[in-house]
Design a protein around this motif. Structure first.
Motif, PDB file in Angstrom:
ATOM      1  N   MET A 212       0.807  -1.304  -0.017  1.00 21.15           N
ATOM      2  CA  MET A 212       0.125   0.168   0.049  1.00 21.15           C
ATOM      3  C   MET A 212       0.811   1.298  -0.208  1.00 21.15           C
ATOM      4  O   MET A 212       2.189   1.213   0.294  1.00 21.15           O
ATOM      5  CB  MET A 212      -0.811   0.026   1.349  1.00 21.15           C
ATOM      6  CG  MET A 212      -0.349   0.181   2.618  1.00 21.15           C
ATOM      7  SD  MET A 212      -1.153  -0.160   3.987  1.00 21.15           S
ATOM      8  CE  MET A 212      -1.268  -2.120   4.150  1.00 21.15           C
ATOM      9  N   GLN A 229      -6.922   7.155  -6.222  1.00 15.76           N
ATOM     10  CA  GLN A 229      -7.062   5.625  -5.961  1.00 15.76           C
ATOM     11  C   GLN A 229      -7.336   5.008  -7.209  1.00 15.76           C
ATOM     12  O   GLN A 229      -7.110   3.930  -7.864  1.00 15.76           O
ATOM     13  CB  GLN A 229      -8.157   5.100  -5.055  1.00 15.76           C
ATOM     14  CG  GLN A 229      -8.043   3.683  -4.914  1.00 15.76           C
ATOM     15  CD  GLN A 229      -6.843   2.816  -4.274  1.00 15.76           C
ATOM     16  OE1 GLN A 229      -6.371   2.735  -3.249  1.00 15.76           O
ATOM     17  NE2 GLN A 229      -5.960   2.720  -5.271  1.00 15.76           N
ATOM     18  N   PRO A 235      -2.945  -0.322  -3.408  1.00 14.04           N
ATOM     19  CA  PRO A 235      -3.877   0.188  -2.525  1.00 14.04           C
ATOM     20  C   PRO A 235      -3.513   1.551  -1.891  1.00 14.04           C
ATOM     21  O   PRO A 235      -2.272   1.608  -1.675  1.00 14.04           O
ATOM     22  CB  PRO A 235      -4.160  -0.925  -1.617  1.00 14.04           C
ATOM     23  CG  PRO A 235      -3.705  -2.210  -2.407  1.00 14.04           C
ATOM     24  CD  PRO A 235      -2.584  -1.644  -3.383  1.00 14.04           C
ATOM     25  N   CYS A 237      -3.781   3.676   1.442  1.00 10.99           N
ATOM     26  CA  CYS A 237      -4.063   3.440   2.998  1.00 10.99           C
ATOM     27  C   CYS A 237      -4.410   4.846   3.499  1.00 10.99           C
ATOM     28  O   CYS A 237      -3.533   5.747   3.351  1.00 10.99           O
ATOM     29  CB  CYS A 237      -3.217   2.603   3.593  1.00 10.99           C
ATOM     30  SG  CYS A 237      -3.263   2.832   5.455  1.00 10.99           S
ATOM     31  N   LYS A 255     -15.033   5.473  -2.277  1.00 12.62           N
ATOM     32  CA  LYS A 255     -13.919   4.471  -2.735  1.00 12.62           C
ATOM     33  C   LYS A 255     -12.612   5.349  -2.709  1.00 12.62           C
ATOM     34  O   LYS A 255     -11.598   5.220  -3.738  1.00 12.62           O
ATOM     35  CB  LYS A 255     -14.087   4.102  -4.172  1.00 12.62           C
ATOM     36  CG  LYS A 255     -15.460   3.172  -4.183  1.00 12.62           C
ATOM     37  CD  LYS A 255     -15.676   2.338  -5.407  1.00 12.62           C
ATOM     38  CE  LYS A 255     -16.847   1.558  -5.596  1.00 12.62           C
ATOM     39  NZ  LYS A 255     -18.174   2.119  -5.107  1.00 12.62           N
ATOM     40  N   CYS A 257      -9.961   4.520  -0.755  1.00  7.12           N
ATOM     41  CA  CYS A 257      -8.864   3.897  -0.306  1.00  7.12           C
ATOM     42  C   CYS A 257      -9.267   2.296  -0.098  1.00  7.12           C
ATOM     43  O   CYS A 257     -10.684   1.872  -0.421  1.00  7.12           O
ATOM     44  CB  CYS A 257      -8.490   4.122   1.256  1.00  7.12           C
ATOM     45  SG  CYS A 257      -9.578   3.923   2.493  1.00  7.12           S
ATOM     46  N   GLN A 258      -8.325   1.278   0.059  1.00  6.88           N
ATOM     47  CA  GLN A 258      -8.699   0.043   0.126  1.00  6.88           C
ATOM     48  C   GLN A 258      -8.162  -0.515   1.507  1.00  6.88           C
ATOM     49  O   GLN A 258      -8.449  -1.474   1.961  1.00  6.88           O
ATOM     50  CB  GLN A 258      -7.736  -0.806  -1.011  1.00  6.88           C
ATOM     51  CG  GLN A 258      -8.370  -0.464  -2.580  1.00  6.88           C
ATOM     52  CD  GLN A 258      -7.573  -1.386  -3.439  1.00  6.88           C
ATOM     53  OE1 GLN A 258      -7.414  -2.276  -3.230  1.00  6.88           O
ATOM     54  NE2 GLN A 258      -7.143  -0.506  -4.492  1.00  6.88           N
ATOM     55  N   CYS A 280     -15.215  -1.591   9.134  1.00  9.09           N
ATOM     56  CA  CYS A 280     -14.257  -2.134   7.907  1.00  9.09           C
ATOM     57  C   CYS A 280     -14.608  -3.433   7.553  1.00  9.09           C
ATOM     58  O   CYS A 280     -14.334  -4.021   6.289  1.00  9.09           O
ATOM     59  CB  CYS A 280     -12.867  -1.783   8.189  1.00  9.09           C
ATOM     60  SG  CYS A 280     -12.424  -0.060   7.999  1.00  9.09           S
ATOM     61  N   ILE A 285     -12.877  -3.718   3.737  1.00 10.58           N
ATOM     62  CA  ILE A 285     -11.664  -2.739   3.943  1.00 10.58           C
ATOM     63  C   ILE A 285     -10.756  -3.349   4.712  1.00 10.58           C
ATOM     64  O   ILE A 285     -11.012  -3.531   5.816  1.00 10.58           O
ATOM     65  CB  ILE A 285     -12.100  -1.265   4.390  1.00 10.58           C
ATOM     66  CG1 ILE A 285     -13.111  -0.670   3.383  1.00 10.58           C
ATOM     67  CG2 ILE A 285     -10.898  -0.376   4.492  1.00 10.58           C
ATOM     68  CD1 ILE A 285     -12.438  -0.301   2.030  1.00 10.58           C
ATOM     69  N   GLN A 286      -9.583  -3.576   4.254  1.00  9.10           N
ATOM     70  CA  GLN A 286      -8.409  -3.891   5.043  1.00  9.10           C
ATOM     71  C   GLN A 286      -8.015  -3.043   6.011  1.00  9.10           C
ATOM     72  O   GLN A 286      -8.117  -1.722   5.789  1.00  9.10           O
ATOM     73  CB  GLN A 286      -7.367  -4.746   4.359  1.00  9.10           C
ATOM     74  CG  GLN A 286      -7.577  -5.654   3.400  1.00  9.10           C
ATOM     75  CD  GLN A 286      -6.190  -6.418   2.829  1.00  9.10           C
ATOM     76  OE1 GLN A 286      -5.869  -5.612   1.955  1.00  9.10           O
ATOM     77  NE2 GLN A 286      -5.927  -7.428   3.369  1.00  9.10           N
TER      78      GLN A 286
END
Length: 370
Positions: A212, A229, A235, A237, A255, A257-258, A280, A285-286
């Motif tokens: 990321m 993004q 990705p 963060c 959208k 971030c991932q 999340c 979402i990680q």
């Protein structure tokens, strides 16, 4: 639970070496430790993680002390507390000042868990008995110094390497690291060093298989991160942009971030961090838990938070020995083969060494109910 007194300690500890990012360098770390004492003699500890200057957020050690003394402590003394979750609602009329709020709220979680003789991580809903951790490496004066730190971290078993970048120290730096360590899980942290005009630079980072890019754009931005993004395969963060559950909902909707870096200090405490974790997980979402160059007290709270199931990426909660010649807790937060093991002791799981606490206290204020 009646809170009988709150002590605000102004601490001063020297880190082993300077930690340098795009916004400055820190070695002499001034911060707050908050003690919350209940009517049974239990003591809970929280850490005020703001820096001396408003580099990371608008808060500083001094503004946090002022907010706690004049606004937050009176709200705590106003009525008994049945559960730490109540603190977030009690603080809601006070806008922002999340690091001040977190210092008190985390201390109340600790004293509550000691009172009921339960580990904090289990009371938060944590299920992981060990957590994977990575390491964060600041900007280094030479390439050789950077490689020494990376090599030492890998030898210590850390499962992910994070390096700081800024304009002029980005693409070539990452290219050099990748040539030497082609398969190491690697991410970069920009601490808001770029704008959309830097898109050509940031797009070049796509070639290096990064986990990321953390917070490339402005600290108060969510909209432009969404635009960025869409242009990147790596990705994004978000860190500094996320101060609340509502900020997370906005980032998900746009959208932007991932991945999200969750820090209990930045979002106002463990209760809000848990809400962010939950949404999340539900939204795909990680998340991972970031660090603020904490002492062992703040580090112990971060370890407890990371035990929640949604924290699937290694966090920044590396061992105490990476930063401090000596720490405030016993035993130290230690890393074994890339993991920190959870402890069964009530509260944060670690004993606070009162002699060292006094040693590094420059001044303190004791607050009582009126």
């Amino acid at each position: 639970m009646h809170i009988e007194k709150i002590i605000i300690r102004h601490m001063n500890m020297t880190m082993k070496s300077p930690f340098t990012t795009s916004f400055g360098s820190v070695q002499q770390k001034r911060f707050l430790i908050v003690e919350v004492h209940d009517e049974r003699g239990n003591i809970g500890y929280g850490e005020g993680e703001a820096f001396e200057a408003p580099w990371y957020t608008e808060e500083t050690t001094e503004t946090c002390a002022h907010m706690i003394e004049c606004f937050l402590a009176p709200l705590i003394f106003g009525a008994p507390i049945e559960h730490p979750r109540e603190v977030t609602e009690r603080f809601r009329p006070i806008r922002r000042n999340n690091m001040a709020k977190a210092a008190v709220e985390c201390a109340i979680w600790d004293v509550y868990c000691k009172r009921i003789q339960k580990p904090l991580w289990k009371q938060l809903g944590g299920r992981r008995e060990k957590i994977a951790v990575g390491v964060s490496i600041g900007l280094q004066p030479t390439e050789e110094a950077l490689y020494e730190k990376i090599e030492a971290s890998l030898q210590a078993g850390y499962g992910r390497i994070k390096v700081k970048i800024k304009r002029g120290h980005d693409v070539e730096l990452v290219k050099s690291i990748r040539s030497k360590y082609p398969t190491v899980p690697l991410m970069v942290d920009a601490n808001s060093a770029y704008t959309l005009e830097d898109l050509p630079i940031l797009k070049q980072l796509d070639a290096y298989n990064l986990l990321m890019i953390e917070q490339p754009l402005a600290a108060d931005d969510i909209i432009n991160h969404a635009k960025l993004q869409r242009q990147l395969t790596t990705p994004i963060c978000l860190d500094e942009s996320i101060h609340s559950y509502e900020d997370v909902l906005t980032a998900i909707e746009l959208k932007s971030c991932q991945v999200i870096n969750v820090k209990q200090a930045r979002v106002g405490g463990l209760t809000e961090a848990k809400r962010i974790h939950d949404v999340c997980v539900d939204s795909g979402i990680q998340i991972w838990c970031g660090g603020m160059l904490e002492s062992g007290i703040g580090r112990a709270h971060a370890v407890a938070l990371t035990s929640l199931e949604g924290f699937t990426l290694p966090g920044d909660t590396s061992g105490s020995v990476n930063y401090w010649h000596e720490d405030l807790i016993e035993p130290l937060v230690s890393v074994e083969e890339g993991f920190v093991h959870m402890r069964e002791k009530p509260g944060i799981g670690y004993d606070v060494n009162r002699m060292k606490l006094e040693k590094y206290t420059e001044s303190k204020q004791t607050l009582f109910p009126e």
